[in-house]
Design a protein around this motif. Sequence first.
Motif, PDB file in Angstrom:
ATOM      1  N   ASN A  41       0.863  -1.182   0.000  1.00  0.00           N
ATOM      2  CA  ASN A  41       0.000   0.000   0.000  1.00  0.00           C
ATOM      3  C   ASN A  41       0.897   1.229   0.000  1.00  0.00           C
ATOM      4  O   ASN A  41       1.842   1.301   0.789  1.00  0.00           O
ATOM      5  CB  ASN A  41      -0.906   0.001   1.230  1.00  0.00           C
ATOM      6  N   VAL A  42       0.633   2.162  -0.884  1.00  0.00           N
ATOM      7  CA  VAL A  42       1.453   3.368  -1.008  1.00  0.00           C
ATOM      8  C   VAL A  42       0.582   4.599  -0.781  1.00  0.00           C
ATOM      9  O   VAL A  42      -0.460   4.746  -1.410  1.00  0.00           O
ATOM     10  CB  VAL A  42       2.122   3.442  -2.400  1.00  0.00           C
ATOM     11  N   GLU A  43       1.024   5.444   0.135  1.00  0.00           N
ATOM     12  CA  GLU A  43       0.347   6.703   0.420  1.00  0.00           C
ATOM     13  C   GLU A  43       1.235   7.856  -0.039  1.00  0.00           C
ATOM     14  O   GLU A  43       2.441   7.854   0.234  1.00  0.00           O
ATOM     15  CB  GLU A  43       0.076   6.844   1.921  1.00  0.00           C
ATOM     16  N   GLN A  44       0.627   8.842  -0.694  1.00  0.00           N
ATOM     17  CA  GLN A  44       1.389   9.959  -1.258  1.00  0.00           C
ATOM     18  C   GLN A  44       0.805  11.275  -0.773  1.00  0.00           C
ATOM     19  O   GLN A  44      -0.412  11.463  -0.776  1.00  0.00           O
ATOM     20  CB  GLN A  44       1.332   9.882  -2.787  1.00  0.00           C
ATOM     21  N   HIS A  45       1.702  12.203  -0.396  1.00  0.00           N
ATOM     22  CA  HIS A  45       1.273  13.524   0.084  1.00  0.00           C
ATOM     23  C   HIS A  45       2.252  14.601  -0.375  1.00  0.00           C
ATOM     24  O   HIS A  45       3.443  14.344  -0.485  1.00  0.00           O
ATOM     25  CB  HIS A  45       1.235  13.530   1.622  1.00  0.00           C
ATOM     26  N   PRO A  46       1.774  15.819  -0.639  1.00  0.00           N
ATOM     27  CA  PRO A  46       0.365  16.215  -0.616  1.00  0.00           C
ATOM     28  C   PRO A  46      -0.335  15.841  -1.930  1.00  0.00           C
ATOM     29  O   PRO A  46       0.328  15.425  -2.870  1.00  0.00           O
ATOM     30  CB  PRO A  46       0.464  17.729  -0.457  1.00  0.00           C
ATOM     31  N   THR A 106       4.858   7.003   1.520  1.00  0.00           N
ATOM     32  CA  THR A 106       5.149   5.922   2.458  1.00  0.00           C
ATOM     33  C   THR A 106       4.658   4.614   1.855  1.00  0.00           C
ATOM     34  O   THR A 106       3.708   4.605   1.058  1.00  0.00           O
ATOM     35  CB  THR A 106       4.475   6.162   3.813  1.00  0.00           C
ATOM     36  N   TYR A 107       5.310   3.521   2.237  1.00  0.00           N
ATOM     37  CA  TYR A 107       4.891   2.212   1.746  1.00  0.00           C
ATOM     38  C   TYR A 107       4.776   1.262   2.927  1.00  0.00           C
ATOM     39  O   TYR A 107       5.304   1.525   4.016  1.00  0.00           O
ATOM     40  CB  TYR A 107       5.855   1.691   0.691  1.00  0.00           C
ATOM     41  N   SER A 108       4.099   0.161   2.714  1.00  0.00           N
ATOM     42  CA  SER A 108       3.792  -0.723   3.836  1.00  0.00           C
ATOM     43  C   SER A 108       4.609  -2.008   3.861  1.00  0.00           C
ATOM     44  O   SER A 108       4.851  -2.567   4.935  1.00  0.00           O
ATOM     45  CB  SER A 108       2.300  -1.075   3.811  1.00  0.00           C
ATOM     46  N   ASP A 109       5.035  -2.481   2.695  1.00  0.00           N
ATOM     47  CA  ASP A 109       5.716  -3.776   2.612  1.00  0.00           C
ATOM     48  C   ASP A 109       7.229  -3.582   2.711  1.00  0.00           C
ATOM     49  O   ASP A 109       7.855  -3.044   1.778  1.00  0.00           O
ATOM     50  CB  ASP A 109       5.355  -4.455   1.291  1.00  0.00           C
ATOM     51  N   SER A 110       7.809  -4.023   3.807  1.00  0.00           N
ATOM     52  CA  SER A 110       9.247  -3.840   4.012  1.00  0.00           C
ATOM     53  C   SER A 110      10.086  -4.613   2.993  1.00  0.00           C
ATOM     54  O   SER A 110      11.279  -4.356   2.851  1.00  0.00           O
ATOM     55  CB  SER A 110       9.631  -4.257   5.436  1.00  0.00           C
ATOM     56  N   PHE A 165       0.934   2.128  -7.040  1.00  0.00           N
ATOM     57  CA  PHE A 165       1.115   3.567  -7.186  1.00  0.00           C
ATOM     58  C   PHE A 165       0.460   4.344  -6.053  1.00  0.00           C
ATOM     59  O   PHE A 165      -0.567   3.923  -5.497  1.00  0.00           O
ATOM     60  CB  PHE A 165       0.520   4.037  -8.515  1.00  0.00           C
ATOM     61  N   GLY A 166       1.056   5.491  -5.743  1.00  0.00           N
ATOM     62  CA  GLY A 166       0.393   6.464  -4.886  1.00  0.00           C
ATOM     63  C   GLY A 166      -0.700   7.170  -5.676  1.00  0.00           C
ATOM     64  O   GLY A 166      -0.861   6.962  -6.879  1.00  0.00           O
ATOM     65  N   GLN A 167      -1.450   8.022  -4.968  1.00  0.00           N
ATOM     66  CA  GLN A 167      -2.603   8.676  -5.580  1.00  0.00           C
ATOM     67  C   GLN A 167      -2.243   9.848  -6.488  1.00  0.00           C
ATOM     68  O   GLN A 167      -3.091  10.347  -7.225  1.00  0.00           O
ATOM     69  CB  GLN A 167      -3.548   9.177  -4.478  1.00  0.00           C
TER      70      GLN A 167
END
Lengths: 112, 115
Positions: A3-8, A24-28, A102-104
């Motif tokens: 899962n990838v989160e992108q900001h702003p 940020t990503y979730s899978d190490s 991908f992030g958003q």
Amino acid sequence: GENVEQHPSTLSVQEGDSAVIKCTYSDSASNYFPWYKQELGKRPQLIIDIRSNVGEKKDQRIAVTLNKTAKHFSLHITETQPEDSAVYFCAARETRAQKLVFGQGTRLTINP
Amino acid sequence: DAGITQSPRHKVTETGTPVTLRCHQTENHRYMYWYRQDPGHGLRLIHYSYGVKDTDKGEVSDGYSVSRSKTEDFLLTLESATSSQTSVYFCAISAISGTSGGEQFFGPGTRLTVL
């Protein structure tokens, strides 16, 4: 799965200033992190990438940093120019399959 | 542009009709992907292929099927198009070789409108 989160989601900067986009990503276990630039009506274009064995990579005015411990990576654009205006996407690659998540996206606007 | 073409580039169709989109590559890459791009959702993987006749689902595969009978072609089929499948569809390939590669390159996209 990854899962990838992108900001702003949107970022507006004055021409000549710097822009920073964070993901940020979730899978190490993810080991490859590309950044894409997409201009209006065009395909996403790969602009820079980084692999998990390095912490930073530069290419002229753009750079990417990776913090594996914190599981985040960032895109830095210095001396921004009007042609830098676009949507930027980060991504992380799952290692068990050659898939990118991908992030958003971040819409970057450079104000003259 | 990594030798990737998509056809058609634009299509308007009606709900309930079948639609097939084609992705063609000239570089003999093993991995091929289909994404859809919608406002607020970024790029979402529909299906991907890791070789001839080898395919797997992505995160938004419902309502879509794929086929890859030749290395160079990857087809995406909407068996019965719905308005929720109105989107821009991108094909991509992944250049993997030796210790480098893994970079993913996108085709020009297909804009599909389902009325």
